[in-house]
Design a protein around this motif. Structure first.
Motif, mmCIF file in Angstrom:
data_model
loop_
_atom_site.group_PDB
_atom_site.id
_atom_site.type_symbol
_atom_site.label_atom_id
_atom_site.label_comp_id
_atom_site.label_asym_id
_atom_site.label_seq_id
_atom_site.Cartn_x
_atom_site.Cartn_y
_atom_site.Cartn_z
ATOM 1 N N PRO A 3 10.807 -22.302 -15.252
ATOM 2 C CA PRO A 3 10.559 -23.315 -16.288
ATOM 3 C C PRO A 3 11.427 -24.562 -16.142
ATOM 4 O O PRO A 3 10.987 -25.675 -16.439
ATOM 5 C CB PRO A 3 10.878 -22.565 -17.596
ATOM 6 C CG PRO A 3 10.727 -21.124 -17.256
ATOM 7 C CD PRO A 3 11.193 -21.005 -15.837
ATOM 8 N N ILE A 4 12.660 -24.373 -15.673
ATOM 9 C CA ILE A 4 13.539 -25.515 -15.445
ATOM 10 C C ILE A 4 12.953 -26.384 -14.333
ATOM 11 O O ILE A 4 12.940 -27.614 -14.427
ATOM 12 C CB ILE A 4 14.956 -25.056 -15.061
ATOM 13 C CG1 ILE A 4 15.530 -24.096 -16.125
ATOM 14 C CG2 ILE A 4 15.866 -26.254 -14.860
ATOM 15 C CD1 ILE A 4 15.687 -24.710 -17.493
ATOM 16 N N TRP A 5 12.460 -25.729 -13.294
ATOM 17 C CA TRP A 5 11.833 -26.452 -12.189
ATOM 18 C C TRP A 5 10.591 -27.207 -12.664
ATOM 19 O O TRP A 5 10.392 -28.378 -12.320
ATOM 20 C CB TRP A 5 11.447 -25.465 -11.088
ATOM 21 C CG TRP A 5 10.598 -26.064 -10.003
ATOM 22 C CD1 TRP A 5 11.025 -26.800 -8.944
ATOM 23 C CD2 TRP A 5 9.177 -25.974 -9.896
ATOM 24 N NE1 TRP A 5 9.952 -27.187 -8.178
ATOM 25 C CE2 TRP A 5 8.805 -26.694 -8.739
ATOM 26 C CE3 TRP A 5 8.180 -25.368 -10.657
ATOM 27 C CZ2 TRP A 5 7.476 -26.819 -8.317
ATOM 28 C CZ3 TRP A 5 6.857 -25.498 -10.248
ATOM 29 C CH2 TRP A 5 6.521 -26.213 -9.089
ATOM 30 N N ALA A 6 9.760 -26.552 -13.479
ATOM 31 C CA ALA A 6 8.505 -27.154 -13.930
ATOM 32 C C ALA A 6 8.733 -28.392 -14.789
ATOM 33 O O ALA A 6 7.904 -29.305 -14.812
ATOM 34 C CB ALA A 6 7.680 -26.120 -14.701
ATOM 35 N N GLU A 78 24.878 -28.846 -15.112
ATOM 36 C CA GLU A 78 23.651 -29.348 -14.480
ATOM 37 C C GLU A 78 22.498 -29.404 -15.485
ATOM 38 O O GLU A 78 21.710 -30.360 -15.492
ATOM 39 C CB GLU A 78 23.252 -28.456 -13.295
ATOM 40 C CG GLU A 78 24.235 -28.453 -12.144
ATOM 41 C CD GLU A 78 25.260 -27.352 -12.293
ATOM 42 O OE1 GLU A 78 25.355 -26.749 -13.391
ATOM 43 O OE2 GLU A 78 25.975 -27.082 -11.307
ATOM 44 N N LEU A 79 22.408 -28.403 -16.355
ATOM 45 C CA LEU A 79 21.333 -28.368 -17.344
ATOM 46 C C LEU A 79 21.472 -29.503 -18.353
ATOM 47 O O LEU A 79 20.480 -30.127 -18.744
ATOM 48 C CB LEU A 79 21.320 -27.017 -18.063
ATOM 49 C CG LEU A 79 20.915 -25.812 -17.203
ATOM 50 C CD1 LEU A 79 21.087 -24.518 -17.991
ATOM 51 C CD2 LEU A 79 19.466 -25.952 -16.739
ATOM 52 N N GLN A 151 22.547 -22.446 -8.374
ATOM 53 C CA GLN A 151 22.056 -21.312 -9.143
ATOM 54 C C GLN A 151 21.102 -20.414 -8.369
ATOM 55 O O GLN A 151 20.822 -19.307 -8.795
ATOM 56 C CB GLN A 151 21.353 -21.814 -10.416
ATOM 57 C CG GLN A 151 22.281 -22.537 -11.382
ATOM 58 C CD GLN A 151 23.387 -21.649 -11.898
ATOM 59 O OE1 GLN A 151 23.160 -20.516 -12.303
ATOM 60 N NE2 GLN A 151 24.613 -22.164 -11.874
ATOM 61 N N ALA A 152 20.589 -20.900 -7.257
ATOM 62 C CA ALA A 152 19.667 -20.077 -6.470
ATOM 63 C C ALA A 152 20.424 -18.958 -5.769
ATOM 64 O O ALA A 152 21.624 -19.083 -5.490
ATOM 65 C CB ALA A 152 18.954 -20.945 -5.433
ATOM 66 N N PRO A 153 19.749 -17.843 -5.481
ATOM 67 C CA PRO A 153 20.387 -16.788 -4.672
ATOM 68 C C PRO A 153 20.831 -17.371 -3.333
ATOM 69 O O PRO A 153 20.203 -18.295 -2.810
ATOM 70 C CB PRO A 153 19.256 -15.763 -4.489
ATOM 71 C CG PRO A 153 18.348 -15.991 -5.662
ATOM 72 C CD PRO A 153 18.401 -17.465 -5.939
ATOM 73 N N ASP A 154 21.915 -16.837 -2.803
ATOM 74 C CA ASP A 154 22.492 -17.401 -1.578
ATOM 75 C C ASP A 154 21.474 -17.523 -0.452
ATOM 76 O O ASP A 154 21.487 -18.496 0.302
ATOM 77 C CB ASP A 154 23.672 -16.543 -1.113
ATOM 78 C CG ASP A 154 24.850 -16.611 -2.087
ATOM 79 O OD1 ASP A 154 24.874 -17.575 -2.884
ATOM 80 O OD2 ASP A 154 25.712 -15.726 -2.043
ATOM 81 N N LYS A 230 20.682 -18.057 -18.324
ATOM 82 C CA LYS A 230 21.966 -17.425 -18.070
ATOM 83 C C LYS A 230 22.462 -17.860 -16.688
ATOM 84 O O LYS A 230 21.782 -17.683 -15.694
ATOM 85 C CB LYS A 230 21.838 -15.897 -18.118
ATOM 86 C CG LYS A 230 21.478 -15.374 -19.510
ATOM 87 C CD LYS A 230 21.408 -13.852 -19.517
ATOM 88 C CE LYS A 230 21.075 -13.342 -20.910
ATOM 89 N NZ LYS A 230 21.000 -11.861 -20.951
ATOM 90 N N GLN A 231 23.643 -18.438 -16.688
ATOM 91 C CA GLN A 231 24.210 -18.950 -15.452
ATOM 92 C C GLN A 231 24.425 -17.831 -14.436
ATOM 93 O O GLN A 231 24.731 -16.699 -14.791
ATOM 94 C CB GLN A 231 25.556 -19.657 -15.746
ATOM 95 C CG GLN A 231 25.437 -20.898 -16.604
ATOM 96 C CD GLN A 231 24.855 -22.077 -15.855
ATOM 97 O OE1 GLN A 231 25.009 -22.182 -14.648
ATOM 98 N NE2 GLN A 231 24.173 -22.960 -16.581
ATOM 99 N N LYS A 232 24.262 -18.197 -13.172
ATOM 100 C CA LYS A 232 24.489 -17.252 -12.091
ATOM 101 C C LYS A 232 25.961 -16.867 -12.055
ATOM 102 O O LYS A 232 26.843 -17.715 -12.165
ATOM 103 C CB LYS A 232 24.075 -17.899 -10.755
ATOM 104 C CG LYS A 232 24.420 -17.093 -9.526
ATOM 105 C CD LYS A 232 24.084 -17.892 -8.266
ATOM 106 C CE LYS A 232 24.529 -17.174 -7.017
ATOM 107 N NZ LYS A 232 24.268 -17.995 -5.805
ATOM 108 N N LYS A 233 26.234 -15.579 -11.917
ATOM 109 C CA LYS A 233 27.612 -15.118 -11.838
ATOM 110 C C LYS A 233 28.183 -15.456 -10.466
ATOM 111 O O LYS A 233 27.521 -15.308 -9.450
ATOM 112 C CB LYS A 233 27.679 -13.595 -12.064
ATOM 113 C CG LYS A 233 27.280 -13.162 -13.472
ATOM 114 C CD LYS A 233 27.403 -11.659 -13.633
ATOM 115 C CE LYS A 233 27.025 -11.228 -15.042
ATOM 116 N NZ LYS A 233 27.119 -9.752 -15.200
#
Length: 235
Positions: A3-6, A78-79, A151-154, A230-233
């Motif tokens: 949704p953030i991307w959209a 960033e948000l 925030q994306a997976p590595d 929820k922010q990436k840990k």
């Protein structure tokens, strides 16, 4: 993250107006500077100037002030940065609509509604909308790139960064779709529509208000999902 991307698609549709309807609006305004007539598309340079101005202002003024209130080393997350950009895009379209309202008012007063000619309103009245769009670009696009990279997976950082760029092309397609739908419904019954060949007899301001409204709704939806995100840990 989807949704953030959209939310960036609607913003990109607004951004697309800089190279399309902003230019068409400018062509119907007074473009003379002394004996020289400037091209309507050249005002996009004010967007670049705006970016050049806003980047150091953001880094040297806004971040230190925001840091005192948010206690975030970056000033804004960033948000939050993207949200400010989306709000600024609403102001940009509102500014464009107000300029068009004034332009059409002058056209009516001077009896130019049926004539496909420029009205005596300086094209430099468009400068605020270009500056606002530049400010929105600084907040939204940069915030978006930072968000998807961090925030994306590595293993998916490159892919997600590429997807953030995809919103630009999708925004252009969306802009064309909205324009097609608006033209279809507003030209029914033999009406000239909002965006005829002769903009003096149209209502380009309605189209700008429509985009402002869609941008505002997009902002509201964005806020809902941003608050739930929820922010990436940290690994």
């Amino acid at each position: 993250m989807f949704p953030i991307w959209a939310s960036g698609i609607i913003f990109s549709a607004v951004y697309a107006q800089m190279s399309s309807l902003f230019v068409e609006q400018g062509k119907m305004m007074d473009r003379s500077v002394g004996s020289f007539s400037i091209p309507a598309a050249s005002l996009s340079s004010f967007n670049i100037i705006s970016v050049i101005i806003w980047v150091p202002i953001y880094d040297m003024v806004i971040i230190p002030i925001a840091r005192k209130f948010t206690h975030n080393e970056r000033g804004f997350s960033e948000l939050q940065r993207m949200g400010i950009g989306l709000f600024t895009s609403v102001l940009c379209m509102a500014a464009a609509a107000i300029v068009e309202i004034e332009r059409l008012q002058i056209a009516r007063e001077m009896g130019l509604v049926d004539e496909d000619v420029a009205v005596p309103l300086s094209i430099f009245w468009q400068v605020p909308q270009y500056f606002l769009l530049g400010a929105a670009e600084v907040f939204t696009f940069i915030g978006q790139h930072e968000f998807f990279y961090e925030q994306a997976p590595d293993a998916m950082r490159s892919l997600c960064s590429a997807l953030s760029l995809l919103t630009n092309s999708l925004g252009n397609y969306l802009s064309s779709l909205i324009l097609t739908i608006v033209t279809y419904f507003t030209t029914k019954g033999g009406n000239v529509g909002w965006i005829p060949d002769n903009l003096n007899e149209g209502h380009l301001d309605y189209f700008f208000w429509l985009l402002a409204g869609l941008s505002f709704l997009n902002l509201l939806v964005y806020i809902v999902f941003a608050r739930r995100y929820k922010q990436k840990k940290a690994s």
